[in-house]
Enzyme design. Structure first.
Site, PDB file in Angstrom:
ATOM      1  CB  ILE A  15     -34.642  16.263  21.346  1.00  0.00           C
ATOM      2  CG1 ILE A  15     -33.486  17.107  21.908  1.00  0.00           C
ATOM      3  CG2 ILE A  15     -35.980  16.831  21.772  1.00  0.00           C
ATOM      4  CD1 ILE A  15     -33.482  18.548  21.414  1.00  0.00           C
ATOM      5  CG  ASP A 132     -16.209  14.605  14.639  1.00  0.00           C
ATOM      6  OD1 ASP A 132     -15.961  13.827  13.696  1.00  0.00           O
ATOM      7  OD2 ASP A 132     -16.946  14.307  15.584  1.00  0.00           O
TER       8      ASP A 132
END
Length: 546
Positions: A15, A132
């Protein structure tokens, strides 16, 4: 093709793919639930820095429990594979949402930021700095719930630091100025990234762009943040003030904590804050040492008495003329190329940019963007539409009218699963769901004890290979069908048990019936010998009379 992890997680489908790991949808056979399994690519597990980053993600996220942070269920290593098992989220990334819809409605953007900032606040309270924060690392469930993920470069109080290049360069659009200066990370860098993400939700784009991560980082240091209200005057001033304060260049002018930013988000849409005055910050730009940029002072003019000797002046003039002649001759012949002189410029770096950004970069560098040609190729590292290669290398000095071929990513390749044991309908549905262009060559073979339509063999596209979904792919499948046999003549007179075994080996269901005496030899077969018999389920049988 990966089929199972740790003898527990049965792989359903690939995925997602990142720079260091593949993410699979899987089924936990012990707890009977669907999960996501992130598996570090085997070659990268030999790189100590990559392995540390992968293990850090598991360590950091496993310490946290918050409705807007992805849940970590399991971490381990099995048969040389390092893996993280986490909750499976149905939905899309925040980046995909913005790319599909552009700027979001203000209430929706605020609602998303409340959840995201609350998750970051929870992490900070547990001494975890994400480092991040970006829309690519935020998942949006179908019900609108936000889930922050990817703590791969998060830092805790007791952790070892990763280098600036390894940790930050890939996220330059959301980079805090002090990160570009190489300073020790603290919670203020996450708050800055939140401000840039909020800006993107409200405008549909990032505030700073450039031809390289370094160029973008310099803009975070030196360029004033564009106004979100200049993009959309309907945005309340109270909302813009949150963006301005969170994305302040000086950490001292940002929110003291993410919790303070959450409190501001909770009230920013109240009527009594609609006419809030604009927030003005003291620090506009920073230099590379982190100090306020000094204002240039007019240089004093000093008068000097000049005396020139005619001979020296003429010699200098002659030298200049000679130099210009050499430069002109070298440029005309192409032996000497000087940027900005006689039609030559330095080719910019275009890899990683979108097609539109690359064309703008070419124009800005003095090249004719209409000379650009495009070809397309699958790529597992860059998003669809981004430049993965350029025919003229960055830094080369070439003619401004030079043609350049830019290779754009068509998106990721498709990982061919192992289709054996699955139905033909499942195979077609899986290929259609991933928009994979495949011509199927189907042949059938009778297979005992197997329902018809099951894939027995797979050829052409082998499991584990990667293909361009849009290419003319071809795969051969052998599909099971009901077995057919010709009832053999030699059954007559054969021992009934031996005859039954022979037919069973051919896939036929057999019953026996005694019709005379004590003998065990076959005297008659139904259907009769020589006829074609097809085994069609349990209702179909061959009868041996003895």
């Amino acid at each position: 093709m990966l089929r199972e992890v740790a003898n527990r997680y049965s792989i359903i489908a690939l995925i997602g793919q990142g720079g260091m790991a593949d993410v699979y949808k899987a089924f936990d056979t012990i707890l009977n639930r669907v999960v996501a399994v992130k598996v570090l690519r085997s070659k990268l597990s030999e790189d100590p820095m990559t392995l540390v980053r992968f293990q850090r993600e598991a360590y950091a996220a496993s310490k946290l429990s918050h409705p807007n942070i992805i849940d970590i269920y399991d971490v381990g290593e099995a048969e040389g594979l390092h893996y993280i098992v986490m909750e499976f989220v149905r939905g899309r990334t925040l980046k995909q949402l913005v790319m599909q819809r552009g700027a979001l409605d203000v209430p929706e953007a605020v609602a998303i930021m409340k959840q995201l900032t609350s998750a970051v606040s929870h992490a900070h309270e547990h001494q975890i700095i994400h480092r991040d924060i970006k829309p690519q690392n935020v998942l949006i469930k179908d019900d609108g719930t936000v889930k922050i993920t990817d703590f791969g470069i998060a830092v805790a109080n007791d952790s070892v630091q990763l280098t600036w290049n390894n940790a930050v360069m890939g996220s330059a659009h959301y980079l805090a100025p002090e990160q570009a200066q190489g300073k020790e990370p603290d919670p203020a860098i996450d708050i800055y990234s939140l401000g840039i993400v909020f800006y993107e939700l409200l405008t549909g784009d990032v505030p700073y762009k450039g031809t390289s991560p370094t160029e973008i980082a310099v803009q975070h240091l030196r360029s004033a943040l564009p106004s979100v209200r200049s993009f959309n005057p309907a945005i309340p001033q109270s909302v813009e003030n949150i963006v301005v304060r969170a994305a302040a260049k000086d950490p001292a002018e940002r929110y003291p904590s993410a919790r303070d930013m959450v409190q501001d988000l909770n009230t920013c849409l109240l009527p009594d804050r609609a006419q809030e005055p604009p927030l003005h910050l003291k620090t506009i730009t920073l230099d590379l040492k982190g100090q306020n940029e000094p204002r240039p002072k007019p240089a004093g003019r000093k008068k000097k008495a000049l005396s020139r000797v005619k001979g020296i002046a003429m010699g200098v003039l002659a030298g200049v003329v000679l130099l210009l002649l050499v430069l002109f001759a070298g440029s005309v012949t192409g032996l000497l190329r000087i940027p900005g002189f006689l039609g030559y410029e330095t080719m910019p770096g275009l890899v990683g940019q979108t097609q539109e950004e690359a064309l703008q970069s070419l124009d800005a560098a003095g090249f004719d963007s209409e000379k650009a040609e495009f070809e397309y190729k699958v790529d597992d590292s860059l998003d669809q539409g981004r430049v993965i290669a350029q025919s003229v290398n960055a830094g080369r000095v070439v003619a401004q009218d030079s043609s350049i071929v830019l290779t754009l990513s068509k998106g990721p390749s498709f990982l061919i699963p192992d289709y054996t044991g699955r139905t033909l309908e499942d195979v077609k549905a899986d290929l259609a769901a991933h928009n994979v262009n495949v011509t199927l060559d189907i042949t059938s073979r009778g297979e005992p004890d197997t329902n018809p339509g099951i894939v027995l063999e797979q050829n052409g596209l082998v499991p584990g290979s990667r293909v361009d979904p849009e290419a003319d792919n071809r795969m051969s499948l052998v599909i099971s069908e009901y077995p057919s046999i010709v009832i053999p003549q030699e059954l007559i007179g054969m021992d009934v048990d031996e005859a039954k075994r022979l037919l069973n080996r051919e896939g036929a269901a057999v019953i026996t019936r005694q019709v005379s005496g004590q003998g065990t030899n076959v005297v008659r077969v139904d259907p009769p010998v020589g006829s074609l018999y097809t085994q069609e389920g349990t209702d179909s049988v061959v009868t041996l009379y003895y």
